[in-house]
Design a protein around this motif. Structure first.
Motif, PDB file in Angstrom:
ATOM      1  N   SER A 322      37.821  36.810   6.891  1.00  0.00           N
ATOM      2  CA  SER A 322      37.450  36.360   5.544  1.00  0.00           C
ATOM      3  C   SER A 322      35.935  36.306   5.389  1.00  0.00           C
ATOM      4  O   SER A 322      35.389  36.704   4.352  1.00  0.00           O
ATOM      5  CB  SER A 322      38.064  34.988   5.261  1.00  0.00           C
ATOM      6  N   HIS A 323      35.248  35.833   6.406  1.00  0.00           N
ATOM      7  CA  HIS A 323      33.787  35.775   6.337  1.00  0.00           C
ATOM      8  C   HIS A 323      33.176  37.175   6.338  1.00  0.00           C
ATOM      9  O   HIS A 323      32.178  37.417   5.643  1.00  0.00           O
ATOM     10  CB  HIS A 323      33.250  34.961   7.508  1.00  0.00           C
ATOM     11  N   ARG A 324      33.748  38.093   7.102  1.00  0.00           N
ATOM     12  CA  ARG A 324      33.237  39.466   7.073  1.00  0.00           C
ATOM     13  C   ARG A 324      33.442  40.088   5.693  1.00  0.00           C
ATOM     14  O   ARG A 324      32.574  40.812   5.194  1.00  0.00           O
ATOM     15  CB  ARG A 324      33.940  40.307   8.135  1.00  0.00           C
ATOM     16  N   ALA A 325      34.591  39.826   5.097  1.00  0.00           N
ATOM     17  CA  ALA A 325      34.861  40.382   3.766  1.00  0.00           C
ATOM     18  C   ALA A 325      33.940  39.778   2.712  1.00  0.00           C
ATOM     19  O   ALA A 325      33.447  40.483   1.819  1.00  0.00           O
ATOM     20  CB  ALA A 325      36.324  40.146   3.396  1.00  0.00           C
ATOM     21  N   GLN A 326      33.690  38.477   2.798  1.00  0.00           N
ATOM     22  CA  GLN A 326      32.816  37.828   1.822  1.00  0.00           C
ATOM     23  C   GLN A 326      31.347  38.156   2.058  1.00  0.00           C
ATOM     24  O   GLN A 326      30.541  38.096   1.126  1.00  0.00           O
ATOM     25  CB  GLN A 326      33.036  36.318   1.869  1.00  0.00           C
ATOM     26  N   ASN A 327      30.996  38.501   3.291  1.00  0.00           N
ATOM     27  CA  ASN A 327      29.609  38.839   3.602  1.00  0.00           C
ATOM     28  C   ASN A 327      29.213  40.209   3.065  1.00  0.00           C
ATOM     29  O   ASN A 327      28.021  40.520   2.970  1.00  0.00           O
ATOM     30  CB  ASN A 327      29.403  38.795   5.115  1.00  0.00           C
TER      31      ASN A 327
END
Length: 449
Positions: A322-327
């Motif tokens: 999720s953090h990779r996608a939001q980053n």
């Protein structure tokens, strides 16, 4: 007039023969395509996936046939449920509270069996429906298998190594506790004690491995997609076509939505079962009037560690992707800013270079320009871009701006019925657990008084 009419009736239509030939060719080409797919040479990734599939079949996740379904659930019921329950009922003796507490043991068996059953049902359904390749999104026809071939293999091996690293300490703790328990719970012979010891350890290891393997499968799926998001971040430095970037991001979001849809029931049920198990364990330990030690209550520690480890593996994998996608949105914003600034700098550089070239090539014209026109007018004349250049620059700018706005409006990530699994949700889960524990402690303290 009669002869041409007869020829039209007797001659077959010329358009029908090619259609029949094409249909026959299509029927003959289908087996040839299937043979070509079967003749694809086996790679290291194929062998790794085959070993993983054998391991999952050994644990009972393969329900591709009726026979495998019956064998899987028979082994689960006999090894995971009936064996420990029968042993606990038969080994019940007066004065054995120092070695084991029957209610505690039955509660632990029930919680472990429920968690393992949920893992077995959810994972076997997805594996039977999609297969191991589509389940892990490493299908050979997706076009990404060759690029991430060795990374896929390394990630699968690392995840299986993680399963061993977490399972081994829990197994050692369980074995040590059972050996000590045998010394307090006396049986008719040492052979009977050894058989009971082996059966209890085997049952606990079987259930724990099933539940942890399901968490590891989710961990593998998420980390394989993390590779694609890292590669997508590198793509921003090489690709300038916004349409290609949006199409690739839509493909990644589609995979995330499929992962969320396949695992949302499993994640929700796992969280509920672990929470309910911890609450029941807390009720039993605080409501018990006798003395609780590692010998008669050590299974609570071992089973709680396994359950918490499974939750941590799932939440860590979901939060990471999720953090990779939001980053990606922040990376795209930086890319847009750098592209805009570099375009402006390059246009100014072209203006200064063109103005300098004019002065160097024709000093007379420059002198004439300085005397006939003002410096501002002559500079504006040289610096002013054409309508085509300005339209191209503005079109590129608006495309990048639309792309950044699209990413900001579609951050992506693993979701559970609309809730994105990120740090905010993890904090929420932590405070929910803390509130439940505080509530249960308050109820037990009031009841004890």
């Amino acid at each position: 007039m009669a002869d041409p009419h007869i020829q039209i009736q007797t001659d077959p239509p010329p358009a029908q023969t090619p259609l029949l030939n094409n249909s026959n060719q299509n029927h003959t080409q289908l087996p040839q395509q299937q043979q070509q797919e079967n003749q694809i040479p086996e790679t290291d990734l194929d062998r790794t996936l085959q070993k993983l599939e054998y391991f999952l079949t050994f644990l009972g996740f393969n329900h591709s046939s009726v026979l495998s379904f019956v064998l899987s659930w028979t082994a689960f019921l006999v090894t995971g449920v009936l064996a420990p329950v029968v042993i606990l009922e038969l080994s019940n003796c007066p004065g054995c509270e120092k070695g084991q507490i029957k209610d505690f043991e039955l509660c632990i068996v029930a919680s472990q069996a429920c968690l393992a059953a949920i893992s077995l049902i959810c994972m076997s359904h997805n594996l039977r429906k999609y297969g191991i390749r589509k389940f892990l999104f490493v299908d050979r026809h997706s076009g990404h298998m060759e690029r991430f071939h060795y990374q896929y293999i390394q990630q699968i091996k690392d995840s299986l190594r993680l399963l061993i690293v977490w399972s081994l300490p829990c197994f050692i703790l369980k074995t040590a506790r059972e050996i000590i328990r045998i010394l307090y719970v006396h049986h008719e012979s040492w052979w009977q004690s050894a058989a009971i010891l082996f059966a209890l350890i085997l049952s606990w290891t079987y259930l724990s491995t099933i539940s942890l393997s399901a968490s590891i499968l989710f961990h593998i799926v998420c980390n394989l997609q993390v590779m694609h998001f890292d590669d997508y971040a590198k793509l921003l430095a090489m690709e300038s076509d916004v349409v290609v970037l949006i199409e690739e991001h839509m493909r990644l979001r589609y995979h995330l939505s499929k992962i969320s849809h396949r695992f949302r029931i499993y994640l929700l049920l796992e969280f509920l079962v672990v929470t309910a198990s911890q609450i029941v364990s807390l009720f039993q330990t605080t409501g018990y009037g006798g003395k609780i030690t590692f010998i008669n209550g050590g299974d609570f520690a071992a089973s709680s560690v396994v359950q918490v480890v499974g939750i941590i593996l799932c939440l860590h994998a979901a939060t990471k992707i999720s953090h990779r996608a939001q980053n990606i949105a922040s990376i795209a914003s930086r890319w847009h800013a750098l592209a805009t600034c570099s375009s402006a700098d390059s246009s100014q550089l072209r203006v200064s270079n063109s103005f300098g070239n004019l002065e160097a090539s024709s000093p007379l014209n420059s002198v004439h320009m300085n005397y006939s026109e003002s410096d501002l007018v002559s500079l504006d004349y040289v610096a002013m871009p054409t309508n085509t250049q300005l339209a191209s620059y503005m079109c590129s700018y608006h495309r990048r701006q639309a792309y950044v706005m699209y990413l900001q409006a579609n951050p992506g990530g693993i979701t559970i019925f609309g809730w994105t699994v990120d740090r905010a949700l993890i904090n929420t889960i932590f405070f929910i657990e803390l509130s439940l524990v505080t509530f249960v402690l308050g109820k037990t303290i009031v009841n004890s008084n």
